[in-house]
Structure formats: structure tokens, C-alpha cells
Design a protein around this motif. Structure first.
Motif, PDB file in Angstrom:
ATOM      1  N   LEU A 105       4.591  -0.097  -6.482  1.00  0.00           N
ATOM      2  CA  LEU A 105       3.232   0.336  -6.179  1.00  0.00           C
ATOM      3  C   LEU A 105       2.384   0.421  -7.454  1.00  0.00           C
ATOM      4  O   LEU A 105       1.234  -0.025  -7.467  1.00  0.00           O
ATOM      5  CB  LEU A 105       3.228   1.671  -5.430  1.00  0.00           C
ATOM      6  CG  LEU A 105       1.868   2.094  -4.878  1.00  0.00           C
ATOM      7  CD1 LEU A 105       1.314   1.064  -3.895  1.00  0.00           C
ATOM      8  CD2 LEU A 105       1.972   3.455  -4.200  1.00  0.00           C
ATOM      9  N   GLU A 106       2.951   0.930  -8.525  1.00  0.00           N
ATOM     10  CA  GLU A 106       2.215   1.004  -9.797  1.00  0.00           C
ATOM     11  C   GLU A 106       1.931  -0.411 -10.318  1.00  0.00           C
ATOM     12  O   GLU A 106       0.832  -0.696 -10.800  1.00  0.00           O
ATOM     13  CB  GLU A 106       3.020   1.808 -10.822  1.00  0.00           C
ATOM     14  CG  GLU A 106       2.262   2.102 -12.103  1.00  0.00           C
ATOM     15  CD  GLU A 106       2.418   1.033 -13.184  1.00  0.00           C
ATOM     16  OE1 GLU A 106       1.481   0.868 -13.982  1.00  0.00           O
ATOM     17  OE2 GLU A 106       3.460   0.353 -13.217  1.00  0.00           O
ATOM     18  N   HIS A 147       1.521  -3.108  -8.558  1.00  0.00           N
ATOM     19  CA  HIS A 147       0.474  -3.661  -7.697  1.00  0.00           C
ATOM     20  C   HIS A 147      -0.880  -3.004  -7.975  1.00  0.00           C
ATOM     21  O   HIS A 147      -1.880  -3.690  -8.192  1.00  0.00           O
ATOM     22  CB  HIS A 147       0.874  -3.482  -6.231  1.00  0.00           C
ATOM     23  CG  HIS A 147      -0.080  -4.089  -5.265  1.00  0.00           C
ATOM     24  ND1 HIS A 147      -0.023  -5.426  -4.926  1.00  0.00           N
ATOM     25  CD2 HIS A 147      -1.105  -3.566  -4.568  1.00  0.00           C
ATOM     26  CE1 HIS A 147      -0.983  -5.686  -4.060  1.00  0.00           C
ATOM     27  NE2 HIS A 147      -1.655  -4.574  -3.816  1.00  0.00           N
ATOM     28  N   ASP A 148      -0.916  -1.679  -7.974  1.00  0.00           N
ATOM     29  CA  ASP A 148      -2.178  -0.952  -8.137  1.00  0.00           C
ATOM     30  C   ASP A 148      -2.810  -1.127  -9.520  1.00  0.00           C
ATOM     31  O   ASP A 148      -4.020  -1.047  -9.664  1.00  0.00           O
ATOM     32  CB  ASP A 148      -1.996   0.533  -7.840  1.00  0.00           C
ATOM     33  CG  ASP A 148      -1.853   0.821  -6.353  1.00  0.00           C
ATOM     34  OD1 ASP A 148      -2.117  -0.081  -5.527  1.00  0.00           O
ATOM     35  OD2 ASP A 148      -1.466   1.955  -6.015  1.00  0.00           O
ATOM     36  N   SER A 149      -1.992  -1.360 -10.529  1.00  0.00           N
ATOM     37  CA  SER A 149      -2.517  -1.534 -11.887  1.00  0.00           C
ATOM     38  C   SER A 149      -2.932  -2.984 -12.159  1.00  0.00           C
ATOM     39  O   SER A 149      -3.366  -3.297 -13.260  1.00  0.00           O
ATOM     40  CB  SER A 149      -1.476  -1.100 -12.914  1.00  0.00           C
ATOM     41  OG  SER A 149      -0.385  -2.007 -12.885  1.00  0.00           O
ATOM     42  N   CYS A 150      -2.760  -3.835 -11.158  1.00  0.00           N
ATOM     43  CA  CYS A 150      -3.115  -5.267 -11.261  1.00  0.00           C
ATOM     44  C   CYS A 150      -2.292  -6.019 -12.303  1.00  0.00           C
ATOM     45  O   CYS A 150      -2.732  -7.023 -12.852  1.00  0.00           O
ATOM     46  CB  CYS A 150      -4.605  -5.450 -11.517  1.00  0.00           C
ATOM     47  SG  CYS A 150      -5.605  -4.891 -10.133  1.00  0.00           S
ATOM     48  N   SER A 156       0.853  -1.188   0.000  1.00  0.00           N
ATOM     49  CA  SER A 156       0.000   0.000   0.000  1.00  0.00           C
ATOM     50  C   SER A 156       0.889   1.238   0.000  1.00  0.00           C
ATOM     51  O   SER A 156       2.102   1.152   0.247  1.00  0.00           O
ATOM     52  CB  SER A 156      -0.916   0.014   1.221  1.00  0.00           C
ATOM     53  OG  SER A 156      -0.161   0.218   2.392  1.00  0.00           O
ATOM     54  N   ARG A 196       0.892  -8.803  -8.116  1.00  0.00           N
ATOM     55  CA  ARG A 196       0.692  -8.486  -6.704  1.00  0.00           C
ATOM     56  C   ARG A 196       2.050  -8.352  -6.042  1.00  0.00           C
ATOM     57  O   ARG A 196       2.989  -9.074  -6.377  1.00  0.00           O
ATOM     58  CB  ARG A 196      -0.074  -9.602  -5.985  1.00  0.00           C
ATOM     59  CG  ARG A 196      -1.478  -9.835  -6.493  1.00  0.00           C
ATOM     60  CD  ARG A 196      -2.481  -8.819  -5.983  1.00  0.00           C
ATOM     61  NE  ARG A 196      -2.547  -7.683  -6.863  1.00  0.00           N
ATOM     62  CZ  ARG A 196      -3.215  -6.570  -6.642  1.00  0.00           C
ATOM     63  NH1 ARG A 196      -3.891  -6.390  -5.551  1.00  0.00           N
ATOM     64  NH2 ARG A 196      -3.221  -5.594  -7.502  1.00  0.00           N
TER      65      ARG A 196
END
Length: 122
Positions: free
Chosen positions: A37-38, A40-43, A13, A46
Motif C-alpha cells: 500500500l505504501e 502504491h500510495d507513494s507512487c 486501496s 503501481r
């Protein structure tokens, strides 16, 4: 030296202090600080961070002792023997199957050689 298995595994996070993480490998450290982070956040995959409640800096929630990143990736059918049970999962017409691929795994340099990587892979 092994540590007790009281680690917490959490999805990456924005509150995680990535800039202070260092495993000793510049490429991995740079990826975790700037791109994780990008990712992870963009799927695209993970990223899971590993935290120890008695972190040496007293801020276990923000400072991970390790992380790993994985993604689902297509693999060519030719990677399987002719009788392999995964052949039933081959996607047509692409002639591939999906696998879980570990992109990165890293342990903070100050916490290496304490079986944390083994715990993650276990």
C-alpha cells in the motif's frame, strides 16, 4: 483447470484485505501485507489487485485472488543492440532508457494452476 475470464483488475486501496492473502511465498506475502500500500500510495509504482466475482469467501471486493506490482525503472543503454529502435528514447546524459519492470506477481495459493498468472501476463 481454467476459470472463466471474468476477473476484475483494480488499483490497490486500503479496503483490500491484504492480511489474509497468501501465495505460499513468505517474502511476497510479507511485502503485499506490509509494504504494497505504501509502494502504491507513494507512487513508487503501481499495485493492481485481481478479484473474481464468485470468490470462495464471498467477499470478492475485499479479498484479491492475485496481484501484481510494477514500476518504471531506468535501464542502461548497453542493454540495447546498436540498431534497436528504442535507442531513440535514450535519456541523455544518463545514457539510459525507461522500462516497465514487474516487481511482483502472485496468485493466492488456493487459486494457483488455474491460468490466472497467464491471464495477468497476457
Amino acid at each position: 483447470m481454467s476459470e472463466p475470464r471474468r476477473y476484475e483488475f483494480k488499483p490497490l486501496s486500503a479496503s483490500v484485505a491484504r492480511e489474509a492473502f497468501s501465495c505460499g511465498d513468505d517474502e511476497i506475502d510479507r511485502w503485499f501485507r506490509k509494504k504494497a500500500l505504501e509502494f502504491h500510495d507513494s507512487c513508487k509504482g503501481r499495485v493492481i489487485t485481481v478479484h473474481h466475482p464468485s470468490s470462495e469467501d464471498g467477499q470478492a471486493a475485499q479479498h484479491p485472488v492475485a496481484f501484481f506490482a510494477f514500476a518504471i525503472a531506468p535501464q542502461p543503454e548497453s542493454h540495447l543492440d546498436k540498431s534497436h529502435r528504442f535507442r531513440r528514447y535514450v535519456v541523455q546524459p544518463h545514457r539510459c532508457f525507461l522500462s516497465l519492470e514487474i516487481q511482483y506477481i502472485a496468485v493466492r495459493a488456493s487459486r494457483q494452476n488455474r491460468n490466472i498468472g497467464r491471464l495477468i501476463m497476457g
